[in-house]
Design an enzyme around this catalytic site. Structure first.
Site, PDB file in Angstrom:
ATOM      1  N   GLN A  98       0.843  -1.193   0.000  1.00 46.39           N
ATOM      2  CA  GLN A  98       0.000   0.000   0.000  1.00 46.39           C
ATOM      3  C   GLN A  98       0.885   1.253   0.000  1.00 46.39           C
ATOM      4  OE1 GLN A  98      -3.394  -0.486   3.063  1.00 46.39           O
ATOM      5  NE2 GLN A  98      -1.938  -2.093   3.588  1.00 46.39           N
ATOM      6  N   ASN A  99       2.176   1.045   0.209  1.00 47.58           N
ATOM      7  CA  ASN A  99       3.104   2.172   0.347  1.00 47.58           C
ATOM      8  C   ASN A  99       3.471   2.760  -1.014  1.00 47.58           C
ATOM      9  OD1 ASN A  99       2.950   1.381   2.981  1.00 47.58           O
ATOM     10  ND2 ASN A  99       4.966   0.409   3.007  1.00 47.58           N
ATOM     11  N   ASP A 101       6.224   4.686  -1.196  1.00 50.50           N
ATOM     12  CA  ASP A 101       7.598   5.171  -0.947  1.00 50.50           C
ATOM     13  C   ASP A 101       8.658   4.492  -1.822  1.00 50.50           C
ATOM     14  OD1 ASP A 101       7.592   3.427   2.282  1.00 50.50           O
ATOM     15  OD2 ASP A 101       8.014   2.643   0.272  1.00 50.50           O
ATOM     16  N   HIS A 116      -1.234   1.501  -4.477  1.00 53.11           N
ATOM     17  CA  HIS A 116      -1.637   2.908  -4.342  1.00 53.11           C
ATOM     18  C   HIS A 116      -0.687   3.857  -5.071  1.00 53.11           C
ATOM     19  CE1 HIS A 116      -3.956   1.650  -0.461  1.00 53.11           C
ATOM     20  NE2 HIS A 116      -4.603   1.334  -1.548  1.00 53.11           N
ATOM     21  N   CYS A 124       0.068  13.569 -15.809  1.00 50.81           N
ATOM     22  CA  CYS A 124      -0.502  14.794 -16.376  1.00 50.81           C
ATOM     23  C   CYS A 124      -2.001  14.797 -16.134  1.00 50.81           C
ATOM     24  CB  CYS A 124      -0.220  14.868 -17.881  1.00 50.81           C
ATOM     25  SG  CYS A 124      -1.063  16.256 -18.665  1.00 50.81           S
ATOM     26  N   CYS A 144       3.144  19.897 -16.826  1.00 48.19           N
ATOM     27  CA  CYS A 144       3.490  19.010 -17.947  1.00 48.19           C
ATOM     28  C   CYS A 144       3.935  19.885 -19.119  1.00 48.19           C
ATOM     29  CB  CYS A 144       2.259  18.195 -18.330  1.00 48.19           C
ATOM     30  SG  CYS A 144       2.486  17.142 -19.771  1.00 48.19           S
ATOM     31  N   GLY A 183       2.785  -4.568   9.086  1.00 47.15           N
ATOM     32  CA  GLY A 183       2.725  -3.133   9.331  1.00 47.15           C
ATOM     33  C   GLY A 183       1.574  -2.409   8.664  1.00 47.15           C
ATOM     34  N   PRO A 207       3.295  -4.430  15.990  1.00 45.12           N
ATOM     35  CA  PRO A 207       3.374  -4.278  17.454  1.00 45.12           C
ATOM     36  C   PRO A 207       1.992  -4.186  18.093  1.00 45.12           C
ATOM     37  CG  PRO A 207       4.799  -2.690  16.348  1.00 45.12           C
ATOM     38  CD  PRO A 207       3.976  -3.337  15.289  1.00 45.12           C
TER      39      PRO A 207
HETATM   40  C1  BV8 Z   1     -11.995   3.388  -3.489  1.00 48.46           C
HETATM   41  C2  BV8 Z   1      -1.942   6.745  -1.534  1.00 48.46           C
HETATM   42  C3  BV8 Z   1     -13.841   3.198  -5.011  1.00 48.46           C
HETATM   43  C4  BV8 Z   1      -1.910   8.218  -1.375  1.00 48.46           C
HETATM   44  C5  BV8 Z   1      -3.666   5.799  -0.071  1.00 48.46           C
HETATM   45  C6  BV8 Z   1     -15.156   0.097   2.533  1.00 48.46           C
HETATM   46  C7  BV8 Z   1     -15.297   0.370   3.853  1.00 48.46           C
HETATM   47  C8  BV8 Z   1     -14.929   1.649   4.344  1.00 48.46           C
HETATM   48  C9  BV8 Z   1     -14.392   2.633   3.511  1.00 48.46           C
HETATM   49  C10 BV8 Z   1     -14.249   2.351   2.210  1.00 48.46           C
HETATM   50  C11 BV8 Z   1     -14.633   1.106   1.714  1.00 48.46           C
HETATM   51  N1  BV8 Z   1     -14.364   1.104   0.390  1.00 48.46           N
HETATM   52  C12 BV8 Z   1     -13.841   2.318   0.033  1.00 48.46           C
HETATM   53  C13 BV8 Z   1     -13.760   3.081   1.136  1.00 48.46           C
HETATM   54  C14 BV8 Z   1     -13.236   4.418   1.166  1.00 48.46           C
HETATM   55  C15 BV8 Z   1     -11.700   4.461   1.326  1.00 48.46           C
HETATM   56  C16 BV8 Z   1     -11.270   3.851   2.638  1.00 48.46           C
HETATM   57  O1  BV8 Z   1     -10.878   2.704   2.721  1.00 48.46           O
HETATM   58  N2  BV8 Z   1     -11.300   4.712   3.679  1.00 48.46           N
HETATM   59  C17 BV8 Z   1     -10.826   4.272   5.008  1.00 48.46           C
HETATM   60  C18 BV8 Z   1      -9.973   5.395   5.592  1.00 48.46           C
HETATM   61  C19 BV8 Z   1     -11.978   3.958   5.911  1.00 48.46           C
HETATM   62  N3  BV8 Z   1     -11.027   3.763   0.227  1.00 48.46           N
HETATM   63  C20 BV8 Z   1     -10.805   4.474  -0.912  1.00 48.46           C
HETATM   64  O2  BV8 Z   1     -11.145   5.628  -1.083  1.00 48.46           O
HETATM   65  C21 BV8 Z   1     -10.100   3.714  -2.029  1.00 48.46           C
HETATM   66  N4  BV8 Z   1     -10.783   3.935  -3.281  1.00 48.46           N
HETATM   67  O3  BV8 Z   1     -12.543   2.691  -2.661  1.00 48.46           O
HETATM   68  O4  BV8 Z   1     -12.520   3.724  -4.719  1.00 48.46           O
HETATM   69  C22 BV8 Z   1     -14.745   4.151  -4.421  1.00 48.46           C
HETATM   70  C23 BV8 Z   1     -14.814   5.370  -5.052  1.00 48.46           C
HETATM   71  C24 BV8 Z   1     -15.744   6.268  -4.536  1.00 48.46           C
HETATM   72  C25 BV8 Z   1     -16.481   6.010  -3.337  1.00 48.46           C
HETATM   73  C26 BV8 Z   1     -16.329   4.781  -2.704  1.00 48.46           C
HETATM   74  C27 BV8 Z   1     -15.456   3.836  -3.258  1.00 48.46           C
HETATM   75  C28 BV8 Z   1      -8.665   4.277  -2.239  1.00 48.46           C
HETATM   76  C29 BV8 Z   1      -7.820   4.013  -1.047  1.00 48.46           C
HETATM   77  C30 BV8 Z   1      -6.355   4.418  -1.326  1.00 48.46           C
HETATM   78  C31 BV8 Z   1      -6.038   5.790  -0.787  1.00 48.46           C
HETATM   79  N5  BV8 Z   1      -4.604   6.086  -0.950  1.00 48.46           N
HETATM   80  N6  BV8 Z   1      -2.352   6.098  -0.288  1.00 48.46           N
HETATM   81  C32 BV8 Z   1      -0.817   8.696  -0.443  1.00 48.46           C
HETATM   82  O5  BV8 Z   1      -0.141   7.856   0.175  1.00 48.46           O
HETATM   83  O6  BV8 Z   1      -0.638   9.914  -0.388  1.00 48.46           O
HETATM   84  S1  BV8 Z   1      -4.136   5.010   1.391  1.00 48.46           S
HETATM   85  C33 BV8 Z   1      -2.793   5.250   2.480  1.00 48.46           C
HETATM   86  O7  BV8 Z   1      -3.335   5.093   3.762  1.00 48.46           O
HETATM   87  C34 BV8 Z   1      -1.705   4.215   2.397  1.00 48.46           C
HETATM   88  O8  BV8 Z   1      -1.401   3.858   1.075  1.00 48.46           O
HETATM   89  C35 BV8 Z   1      -2.300   3.049   3.180  1.00 48.46           C
HETATM   90  O9  BV8 Z   1      -3.107   2.277   2.369  1.00 48.46           O
HETATM   91  C36 BV8 Z   1      -3.193   3.758   4.165  1.00 48.46           C
HETATM   92  C37 BV8 Z   1      -2.545   3.761   5.500  1.00 48.46           C
HETATM   93  O10 BV8 Z   1      -2.763   2.489   6.031  1.00 48.46           O
HETATM   94  P1  BV8 Z   1      -1.487   1.651   6.585  1.00 48.46           P
HETATM   95  O11 BV8 Z   1      -0.466   1.512   5.526  1.00 48.46           O
HETATM   96  O12 BV8 Z   1      -2.061   0.433   7.192  1.00 48.46           O
HETATM   97  O13 BV8 Z   1      -0.852   2.640   7.678  1.00 48.46           O
HETATM   98  P2  BV8 Z   1      -1.457   3.066   9.105  1.00 48.46           P
HETATM   99  O14 BV8 Z   1      -0.706   4.269   9.514  1.00 48.46           O
HETATM  100  O15 BV8 Z   1      -2.950   3.086   9.074  1.00 48.46           O
HETATM  101  O16 BV8 Z   1      -1.063   1.834  10.072  1.00 48.46           O
HETATM  102  C38 BV8 Z   1       0.297   1.543  10.276  1.00 48.46           C
HETATM  103  C39 BV8 Z   1       0.333   0.215  11.024  1.00 48.46           C
HETATM  104  O17 BV8 Z   1       1.712  -0.139  11.189  1.00 48.46           O
HETATM  105  C40 BV8 Z   1      -0.306   0.288  12.416  1.00 48.46           C
HETATM  106  O18 BV8 Z   1      -1.155  -0.847  12.589  1.00 48.46           O
HETATM  107  C41 BV8 Z   1       0.901   0.216  13.382  1.00 48.46           C
HETATM  108  O19 BV8 Z   1       0.598  -0.504  14.563  1.00 48.46           O
HETATM  109  C42 BV8 Z   1       1.901  -0.558  12.519  1.00 48.46           C
HETATM  110  N7  BV8 Z   1       3.313  -0.284  12.839  1.00 48.46           N
HETATM  111  C43 BV8 Z   1       3.852   0.881  13.306  1.00 48.46           C
HETATM  112  N8  BV8 Z   1       5.220   0.732  13.433  1.00 48.46           N
HETATM  113  C44 BV8 Z   1       5.517  -0.542  13.003  1.00 48.46           C
HETATM  114  C45 BV8 Z   1       4.293  -1.178  12.611  1.00 48.46           C
HETATM  115  N9  BV8 Z   1       4.264  -2.447  12.134  1.00 48.46           N
HETATM  116  C46 BV8 Z   1       5.457  -3.122  12.058  1.00 48.46           C
HETATM  117  N10 BV8 Z   1       6.660  -2.568  12.396  1.00 48.46           N
HETATM  118  C47 BV8 Z   1       6.727  -1.296  12.868  1.00 48.46           C
HETATM  119  N11 BV8 Z   1       7.919  -0.785  13.210  1.00 48.46           N
END
Ligand code: BV8
Length: 239
Positions: A98-99, A101, A116, A124, A144, A183, A207
């Site tokens: 999902q990253n 980076d 993602h 563009c 662009c 993660g 964690p």
């Molecule tokens: C879409 C790119 C069709 C941009 C990103 C169903 C249910 C509910 C909501 C929805 C659903 N379907 C769609 C939705 C809406 C939405 C969604 O899911 N919202 C969420 C917030 C509820 N989804 C969308 O909009 C998707 N598109 O569905 O289109 C549609 C269209 C119209 C209307 C409806 C549907 C698009 C989603 C993609 C968005 N883009 N990134 C950018 O990065 O700038 S998402 C972005 O956030 C990341 O890519 C990643 O996916 C997400 C973050 O999540 P994580 O990676 O899990 O990170 P997080 O910080 O949350 O957690 C970190 C974890 O690591 C923690 O658990 C922590 O404990 C752990 N951790 C910390 N340190 C460590 C560790 N683990 C191991 N080692 C460590 N050291």
């Protein structure tokens, strides 16, 4: 909750052939990249969901680009960590991330599905063409050659994921003997829904138990850089 040793032993007896690593922001946390939901994940008190949207970009493209350039600089200054490097040793495994980076590719993983998008590519807004843009941006917002604004080539909230990426990830999850869930908080869809497609063993490394933990065969409450290398060694030893 299981120990690294117990899961490594289970992996050695499972002898997995098809391995998928499903990763989120947590796999890059030990490289100094703040996760989305951790305290450091906020930028000027904006949540990612506030800025990573087409609406935010339409409203204030300069602000959104400032945020992306801030993240791009953080990532330029970062290095892949032990988790990225260990996964790169599994040359026939698929990394579904999902990253944005690009750290898995920088670590040497060849088979990577960027669900993602990638923060070092631009698109563009008129032609939809994409190009690499690793360097510091000279103008904000960048433009662009056709004169239209460029946007980061990432998937924003409310936008559909690329069909080919979803198809490749879906097939790999269905065929996997073992999925490492590393993660991720497991709350962003449709990505979070992929893990449930796996009919083999699933191991969460986090964690803090995520929203996916209850559906996983094993959960290891450890950081990625600590837990992933010994699990990768167990996979390689089972070959
Ligand atoms: C879409 C790119 C069709 C941009 C990103 C169903 C249910 C509910 C909501 C929805 C659903 N379907 C769609 C939705 C809406 C939405 C969604 O899911 N919202 C969420 C917030 C509820 N989804 C969308 O909009 C998707 N598109 O569905 O289109 C549609 C269209 C119209 C209307 C409806 C549907 C698009 C989603 C993609 C968005 N883009 N990134 C950018 O990065 O700038 S998402 C972005 O956030 C990341 O890519 C990643 O996916 C997400 C973050 O999540 P994580 O990676 O899990 O990170 P997080 O910080 O949350 O957690 C970190 C974890 O690591 C923690 O658990 C922590 O404990 C752990 N951790 C910390 N340190 C460590 C560790 N683990 C191991 N080692 C460590 N050291």
């Amino acid at each position: 909750m299981s120990s690294i040793e117990d899961v490594a032993a289970a992996i050695r007896s499972l002898r997995p052939r098809k391995v998928v690593a499903f990763t989120g922001a947590g796999v890059s946390a030990e490289s100094g990249i703040p996760t989305f939901r951790s305290a450091g994940g906020l930028w000027r008190n904006f949540r990612a969901e506030d800025l990573a949207t087409p609406e935010a970009f339409a409203r204030d493209p300069e602000l959104v680009w400032e945020w992306y350039e801030w993240r791009r600089q953080l990532i330029r200054d970062a290095e892949p960590n032990a988790a990225h490097l260990a996964l790169a040793k599994l040359d026939d495994a698929l990394v579904v991330t999902q990253n944005v980076d690009g750290l898995h590719l920088r670590a040497g993983s060849h088979e990577v599905v960027e669900l993602h998008g990638n923060i070092f590519r631009v698109r563009c807004t008129r032609e939809g063409t994409t190009s690499d843009a690793p360097g510091e941006l000279t103008e904000m917002p960048p433009r662009c050659a056709c004169g239209a604004m460029l946007r980061p080539d990432v998937i924003w909230f409310g936008e559909l994921l690329p069909d080919d990426a979803v198809a490749r990830a879906t097939q790999a999850m269905r065929e996997a003997d073992l999925v490492l869930v590393i993660g991720t908080s497991g709350v962003v869809y449709p990505a979070a829904g992929l893990v449930a497609l796996c009919r083999g063993a699933t191991v969460e490394i986090n964690p803090q138990a995520s929203a996916l933990a209850s559906g996983c065969t094993y959960t290891i409450e450890e950081t990625a850089a600590v837990a992933v290398p010994p699990l990768v060694d167990a996979i390689l030893e089972s070959r």
